[in-house]
Enzyme design. Structure first.
Site, mmCIF file in Angstrom:
data_model
loop_
_atom_site.group_PDB
_atom_site.id
_atom_site.type_symbol
_atom_site.label_atom_id
_atom_site.label_comp_id
_atom_site.label_asym_id
_atom_site.label_seq_id
_atom_site.Cartn_x
_atom_site.Cartn_y
_atom_site.Cartn_z
ATOM 1 N N HIS A 78 -9.906 1.676 4.927
ATOM 2 C CA HIS A 78 -8.385 1.773 5.377
ATOM 3 C C HIS A 78 -8.723 2.522 6.362
ATOM 4 C CE1 HIS A 78 -4.398 2.625 6.480
ATOM 5 N NE2 HIS A 78 -4.031 1.607 5.715
ATOM 6 N N SER A 132 2.957 -2.055 10.464
ATOM 7 C CA SER A 132 4.263 -2.149 10.784
ATOM 8 C C SER A 132 4.994 -3.543 10.326
ATOM 9 C CB SER A 132 4.576 -1.679 12.211
ATOM 10 O OG SER A 132 4.312 -0.356 12.315
ATOM 11 N N ASN A 178 0.884 -1.127 0.138
ATOM 12 C CA ASN A 178 -0.123 0.059 -0.143
ATOM 13 C C ASN A 178 0.798 1.454 0.121
ATOM 14 O OD1 ASN A 178 -1.853 1.943 0.554
ATOM 15 N ND2 ASN A 178 -2.556 1.474 2.631
ATOM 16 N N GLU A 180 -6.070 -4.977 10.591
ATOM 17 C CA GLU A 180 -4.866 -3.944 10.858
ATOM 18 C C GLU A 180 -5.145 -3.124 12.088
ATOM 19 O OE1 GLU A 180 -2.846 -2.898 6.886
ATOM 20 O OE2 GLU A 180 -4.400 -1.329 7.252
#
Ligand code: PGA
Length: 253
Positions: free
Chosen positions: A92, A212, A8, A163
């Site tokens: 997102h 991360s 991304n 996420e």
């Protein structure tokens, strides 16, 4: 399940030249990697202008929910398909946060993406992790609303990315988001989908981790039973690191 590694790019890089170089480096390695799906998500203006080869699929970072009309600034699913996108990121956390996208908006985008023949990459995840496990109800709600009225036959075309918001762009994952915790969340996501569509359908949904992730922690996340890929932000813009992550997925598979 086959691993998928998605880069991304967010609001990077700054020039078409850099975007082309990055895509080319990834295409080179992709041509000799088997058993891993590789996807890159560049910003809209670069989508039709970069060539990533036949082994790298292109994703858009967002989509609107109508195919045409008076919607200034928006982009539809058929337009994205027309310039070669096969996937699209939906929901997102950065869009939920900065653009106030709600679960209802995300549901509309998800359905439009599927109708347009795109494979949605649906992002879910809690902002904070509390010790009482309250965050599970946040994830449950995100999943249940996102999938509202999604046809059973379309469900396995969705990739769900877990996420945790606190792990994104924080460099925190290695220390704080233990792969085992991510696996537990992924299992919870699968159970929530099973609650709507049944166990058989839920088993066919690819669930991935994002936040991360890097070449050092990729193997640990990918070795977890419920996790079949990574949504990579920062490290996907460094060709060398991204390639290492892809190679890692290849080794684990
Ligand atoms: P990060 O981003 O890898 O830079 O944390 C992940 C994402 O936002 O998809």
């Amino acid at each position: 399940m086959r691993n998928i590694i998605i880069g991304n790019w967010k609001l990077h890089p700054q020039s078409l030249r850099e975007a082309r170089m990055l895509a080319r480096s990834i295409a080179q390695i992709a041509s000799r990697i088997k058993n891993v799906d590789i996807v890159i998500a560049p910003p809209f203006p670069f989508l039709p202008l970069i060539s990533a080869g036949s082994k790298v699929a292109i994703a858009a970072q967002d989509v609107f929910w109508e195919r045409e009309g008076p919607y200034t600034g928006e982009v539809s699913g058929p337009m994205l398909r027309g310039v070669g996108a096969r996937y699209v990121i939906v929901g997102h956390s950065e869009r939920r946060n900065h653009l106030h996208e709600t679960d209802e908006i995300i549901n509309k985008k998800l359905k439009h993406a599927l109708l347009s023949g795109l494979r949605p990459i649906l992002c879910v995840g809690e902002r904070k992790r509390d010790s009482d496990g309250e965050f599970f109800s946040v994830i449950k709600q995100q999943i249940e609303i996102a999938f509202a009225k999604v046809k059973r036959g379309d469900v396995t075309r969705v990739v769900v990315a877990y996420e945790p918001v606190w792990a994104i762009s924080s460099g925190k994952s290695a220390k704080d988001a233990e792969p085992a915790d991510a696996n537990e969340a992924a299992l919870f996501i699968r159970k929530t989908i099973a609650g709507i569509y049944g166990v058989r359908v839920a088993r066919g949904v690819r669930i991935i981790y994002g936040g991360s992730s890097n070449a050092k922690n990729a193997k640990d996340f990918l070795s977890e039973r419920e996790i079949s890929g990574l949504l990579v932000g920062r490290e996907s813009r460094d060709a060398k690191e991204f390639i290492k992550i892809i190679e890692c997925a290849y080794t684990v598979s």
